[in-house]
Structures are given as C-alpha cells and as structure tokens.
Scaffold this motif. Structure first.
Motif, PDB file in Angstrom:
ATOM      1  N   ARG A 183       0.882  -1.178   0.000  1.00 43.33           N
ATOM      2  CA  ARG A 183       0.000   0.000   0.000  1.00 43.33           C
ATOM      3  C   ARG A 183       0.909   1.213   0.000  1.00 43.33           C
ATOM      4  O   ARG A 183       1.804   1.333   0.825  1.00 43.33           O
ATOM      5  CB  ARG A 183      -0.921   0.014   1.208  1.00 43.33           C
ATOM      6  N   LEU A 185       3.266   2.601   2.758  1.00 43.04           N
ATOM      7  CA  LEU A 185       2.437   2.591   3.960  1.00 43.04           C
ATOM      8  C   LEU A 185       2.364   1.221   4.613  1.00 43.04           C
ATOM      9  O   LEU A 185       2.266   1.109   5.830  1.00 43.04           O
ATOM     10  CB  LEU A 185       1.030   3.096   3.626  1.00 43.04           C
ATOM     11  N   SER A 186       2.378   0.164   3.784  1.00 40.39           N
ATOM     12  CA  SER A 186       2.373  -1.181   4.352  1.00 40.39           C
ATOM     13  C   SER A 186       2.853  -2.187   3.314  1.00 40.39           C
ATOM     14  O   SER A 186       2.779  -1.949   2.107  1.00 40.39           O
ATOM     15  CB  SER A 186       0.980  -1.586   4.851  1.00 40.39           C
ATOM     16  N   PRO A 207       5.371   7.401  -0.435  1.00 41.89           N
ATOM     17  CA  PRO A 207       5.528   6.677   0.834  1.00 41.89           C
ATOM     18  C   PRO A 207       4.989   5.246   0.766  1.00 41.89           C
ATOM     19  O   PRO A 207       3.919   5.020   0.217  1.00 41.89           O
ATOM     20  CB  PRO A 207       4.722   7.509   1.834  1.00 41.89           C
ATOM     21  N   GLY A 215       1.225   5.677  -0.829  1.00 40.91           N
ATOM     22  CA  GLY A 215       0.496   6.934  -0.864  1.00 40.91           C
ATOM     23  C   GLY A 215       0.279   7.400  -2.294  1.00 40.91           C
ATOM     24  O   GLY A 215       1.154   7.249  -3.145  1.00 40.91           O
ATOM     25  N   THR A 261      -4.904   6.235  -1.508  1.00 45.05           N
ATOM     26  CA  THR A 261      -3.748   5.356  -1.619  1.00 45.05           C
ATOM     27  C   THR A 261      -3.944   4.399  -2.791  1.00 45.05           C
ATOM     28  O   THR A 261      -5.013   4.330  -3.388  1.00 45.05           O
ATOM     29  CB  THR A 261      -3.531   4.550  -0.326  1.00 45.05           C
TER      30      THR A 261
END
Length: 100
Positions: free
Chosen positions: A15, A68-69, A66, A17, A40
């Motif tokens: 995930r 995120l996960s 970024p 951004g 996202t």
C-alpha cells in the motif's frame, strides 16, 4: 503467519500513498494496481524471491511515494508452493475498484 523462505515465490500487497496510473504496472513487474478511496494505491502480485522483493521496494523508494504497508498474502497449498493462486484474505481479482 510465517514468512516465506527467501528463495520461494510469494504473493505480496504493498500500500503506497497516492494514486498511480495503470502504466506503472509494467514498471512494477505486472503487479495489479488498485486505487483506494482514501487516496492510496495497492499493488498486488508475486515476487520470485527475496531479491525481487527488495528490487520492488527499491522501485517504490525511487518513485518517491511513501510505502504505507507491506503484507505477505497467504496462498492455498494446492499450488505446490509456487506462490500463485488467490490469497485467503485479499484477492486482487475481487477488488471492486480496478484502474481504468
């Protein structure tokens, strides 16, 4: 959940951004890109080994968006451990918001 051995293909969901256009799928080695309502994107696909996973993460870094996960997706045992098939918790084909 256990981690896959470093030399075995495995399915992952990243995930990040922002929303990525469909053309980024090629750069991300054919990963499926799905836009989420929260702004996202998720990238789902299979990497051959840990080296490919690190290369994928380097691409996210180089893109400047970024991370995120990162989630290792479980796959059924009926595929011989090849890392293909559908996930038990997240199936990219069932996502209702595919990119145009």
């Amino acid at each position: 959940m256990t981690s896959p051995p470093p030399d075995v293909p495995a399915s992952y969901e990243l995930r990040i951004g922002g929303h990525l256009d469909q053309h980024w799928s090629t750069w991300f080695d054919g990963f499926t890109i799905t836009h989420q309502d929260d702004g996202t994107s998720t990238l789902c696909g299979v990497v051959r080994d840990q080296s490919d996973l690190h290369g994928l993460l380097a691409k996210v870094r180089d893109l400047g968006t970024p991370l995120l996960s990162l989630t290792h997706l479980e796959v059924p045992d009926n595929d011989g451990g090849k890392g293909t098939g559908t996930s038990t918790d997240t199936d990219p084909a069932s996502r209702d918001q595919q990119l145009r």
